[in-house]
Design a protein around this motif. Structure first.
Motif, mmCIF file in Angstrom:
data_model
loop_
_atom_site.group_PDB
_atom_site.id
_atom_site.type_symbol
_atom_site.label_atom_id
_atom_site.label_comp_id
_atom_site.label_asym_id
_atom_site.label_seq_id
_atom_site.Cartn_x
_atom_site.Cartn_y
_atom_site.Cartn_z
ATOM 1 N N LEU A 91 56.678 32.229 25.056
ATOM 2 C CA LEU A 91 57.668 31.598 24.452
ATOM 3 C C LEU A 91 58.979 31.912 24.859
ATOM 4 C CD1 LEU A 91 56.276 31.128 20.838
ATOM 5 C CD2 LEU A 91 55.983 29.650 22.661
ATOM 6 N N PRO A 92 59.436 33.022 25.103
ATOM 7 C CA PRO A 92 60.644 33.460 25.786
ATOM 8 C C PRO A 92 60.745 33.035 27.202
ATOM 9 C CG PRO A 92 59.906 35.353 24.493
ATOM 10 C CD PRO A 92 58.843 34.310 24.755
ATOM 11 N N HIS A 93 59.684 32.964 27.779
ATOM 12 C CA HIS A 93 59.559 32.301 29.356
ATOM 13 C C HIS A 93 59.883 31.066 29.191
ATOM 14 C CE1 HIS A 93 58.480 32.387 33.296
ATOM 15 N NE2 HIS A 93 57.829 31.270 33.283
ATOM 16 N N ALA A 94 59.218 30.339 28.310
ATOM 17 C CA ALA A 94 59.559 28.729 28.303
ATOM 18 C C ALA A 94 60.836 28.445 28.031
ATOM 19 C CB ALA A 94 58.460 28.444 27.453
ATOM 20 N N ALA A 95 61.595 29.270 27.122
ATOM 21 C CA ALA A 95 62.974 28.974 26.558
ATOM 22 C C ALA A 95 63.866 29.164 27.760
ATOM 23 C CB ALA A 95 63.225 29.886 25.312
ATOM 24 N N ALA A 96 63.625 30.391 28.507
ATOM 25 C CA ALA A 96 64.493 30.752 29.579
ATOM 26 C C ALA A 96 64.436 29.673 30.723
ATOM 27 C CB ALA A 96 64.084 32.213 30.355
ATOM 28 N N GLU A 97 63.208 29.156 30.807
ATOM 29 C CA GLU A 97 63.111 28.063 31.916
ATOM 30 C C GLU A 97 63.976 26.886 31.479
ATOM 31 O OE1 GLU A 97 58.777 28.559 33.733
ATOM 32 O OE2 GLU A 97 58.776 27.406 31.876
ATOM 33 N N GLU A 98 63.956 26.528 30.104
ATOM 34 C CA GLU A 98 64.870 25.289 29.750
ATOM 35 C C GLU A 98 66.394 25.673 29.841
ATOM 36 O OE1 GLU A 98 63.925 23.300 25.838
ATOM 37 O OE2 GLU A 98 61.636 24.036 26.258
ATOM 38 N N ALA A 99 66.613 26.861 29.835
ATOM 39 C CA ALA A 99 68.008 27.013 29.878
ATOM 40 C C ALA A 99 68.519 26.939 31.470
ATOM 41 C CB ALA A 99 68.552 28.306 29.110
ATOM 42 N N ALA A 100 67.613 27.661 32.313
ATOM 43 C CA ALA A 100 67.987 28.044 33.532
ATOM 44 C C ALA A 100 67.530 26.945 34.723
ATOM 45 C CB ALA A 100 67.777 29.394 33.950
ATOM 46 N N LEU A 101 66.137 26.760 34.584
ATOM 47 C CA LEU A 101 65.631 25.777 35.624
ATOM 48 C C LEU A 101 65.577 24.402 35.545
ATOM 49 C CD1 LEU A 101 62.435 27.916 36.423
ATOM 50 C CD2 LEU A 101 64.564 27.741 37.859
ATOM 51 N N TYR A 102 65.124 24.034 34.024
ATOM 52 C CA TYR A 102 65.211 22.578 33.978
ATOM 53 C C TYR A 102 66.344 21.738 34.114
ATOM 54 C CZ TYR A 102 60.296 23.545 32.045
ATOM 55 O OH TYR A 102 59.034 23.531 31.768
ATOM 56 N N PRO A 103 67.470 22.237 33.547
ATOM 57 C CA PRO A 103 68.722 21.346 33.766
ATOM 58 C C PRO A 103 69.025 21.018 35.260
ATOM 59 C CG PRO A 103 69.261 23.101 32.208
ATOM 60 C CD PRO A 103 67.878 23.515 32.804
ATOM 61 N N ALA A 104 68.847 21.808 36.151
ATOM 62 C CA ALA A 104 68.921 21.380 37.642
ATOM 63 C C ALA A 104 67.897 20.426 38.184
ATOM 64 C CB ALA A 104 68.857 22.867 38.398
ATOM 65 N N ALA A 105 66.626 20.337 37.629
ATOM 66 C CA ALA A 105 65.795 19.653 38.053
ATOM 67 C C ALA A 105 65.846 18.117 37.159
ATOM 68 C CB ALA A 105 64.272 20.020 37.907
ATOM 69 N N HIS A 106 66.342 18.571 35.909
ATOM 70 C CA HIS A 106 66.702 16.970 35.232
ATOM 71 C C HIS A 106 67.914 16.150 35.777
ATOM 72 C CE1 HIS A 106 67.682 14.696 31.521
ATOM 73 N NE2 HIS A 106 66.322 14.749 31.245
ATOM 74 N N GLY A 107 68.813 16.829 36.200
ATOM 75 C CA GLY A 107 69.636 16.081 37.033
ATOM 76 C C GLY A 107 69.357 15.058 38.276
#
Length: 277
Positions: free
Chosen positions: A64-80
């Motif tokens: 779960l911490p891994h998933a939360a860290a992905e949302e904070a660091a990785l996903y915003p760049a891809a979501h753009g």
């Protein structure tokens, strides 16, 4: 196609490989723990309860911490990126489903009730990682305006400074999925499978069959299963060959913790009892 052809620079190519290897470790450890739970439920209810608790703890400290860290660091760049926006929103929804399954595991009154949720968690997580490895990470690595290496560095910084203990000495694995602690593989004699000694004892021991596990996940799967074996008990490993490299890795993790007894030595199947001293 090589990873280098999918990345905008060598640094991001290395970052892509590192991220995929870390995913393999998480998937392997989850697979090992879930397999041990499903096996133990039908064999030893007391051991199954301990494995159930260990599975929940693994999810809380790592998955779960891994998933939360992905949302904070990785996903915003891809979501753009317009081509990835809907995919990322779907992946965030899957994170919510993963969290709900872990909550269901935590609330389950016993291991038998937790078994179905554990199996669903395993399936969903592997499907989720396939999308990340096959779509999101390559897209980020190929985009010149994005530095995947920096995004991953931020992600691991968040993990190291957050409430998660992922990567702590007791659970740290290198990027090939090899855990940093554990047990020593020591040959314990035995009949080599000729007489089936210890058969009655073995009947109550959970089995981990890795013959169909992808090679990239095999070691991490075994390590995850071994982490679910309480002291004083054992598991039986079923392998398609004599797993000498794996036994050497186990020995490197923490000498003296596990003994090894061969129950069957090929030619098609090797079966070994790994006992937690």
């Amino acid at each position: 196609m090589s990873v280098l052809t999918l990345a905008s620079d060598p640094g991001d190519a290395t970052a892509l490989e590192t991220a995929e290897a870390h995913h393999a470790r998480l998937a392997g450890e989850l697979a090992g723990r879930v397999t041990m739970l499903l096996t133990a439920v039908d064999r030893d209810s007391i051991a199954a309860e301990r494995i159930h608790a260990g599975l929940v703890a693994f999810c809380d400290r790592s998955l779960l911490p891994h998933a939360a860290a992905e949302e904070a660091a990785l996903y915003p760049a891809a979501h753009g990126m317009p081509e990835a926006r809907l995919l990322v929103e779907g992946l965030i929804g899957e994170h919510r489903c993963l969290t709900a399954l872990v909550d269901a595991l935590r609330a389950a009154p016993d291991a038998a009730e937790a078994a179905a949720d554990a199996r669903a968690l395993h399936v969903l997580f592997e499907e989720h990682l396939a999308k990340e490895n096959g779509l999101v990470l390559p897209l980020l690595a190929m985009t010149p305006e994005v530095c995947l290496a920096d995004l991953l560095a931020d992600m691991h910084h968040d993990l190291a400074n957050g409430s998660s203990t992922e990567g702590s000495p007791g659970d740290r694995d290198d990027e090939e999925g090899h855990a940093g602690d554990g047990g020593r593989a020591e040959a314990a004699g035995g009949c080599g499978g000729a007489c089936g000694c210890g058969g009655a004892e073995e009947a109550d021991e959970p089995e981990l069959d890795v013959r169909d596990v992808p090679h990239a996940l095999r070691h991490a799967t075994v390590f995850g299963a071994l982490d679910a074996v309480p002291a004083g008990t054992a598991m039986v490993l079923i392998a398609p060959h004599d797993p000498l490299p794996l036994l050497a890795r186990i020995e490197q993790r923490a000498p003296g913790v596990f003994s090894v007894e061969y129950l069957e030595r090929g030619p098609e199947t090797w079966r070994l009892r790994l006992r937690h001293r």
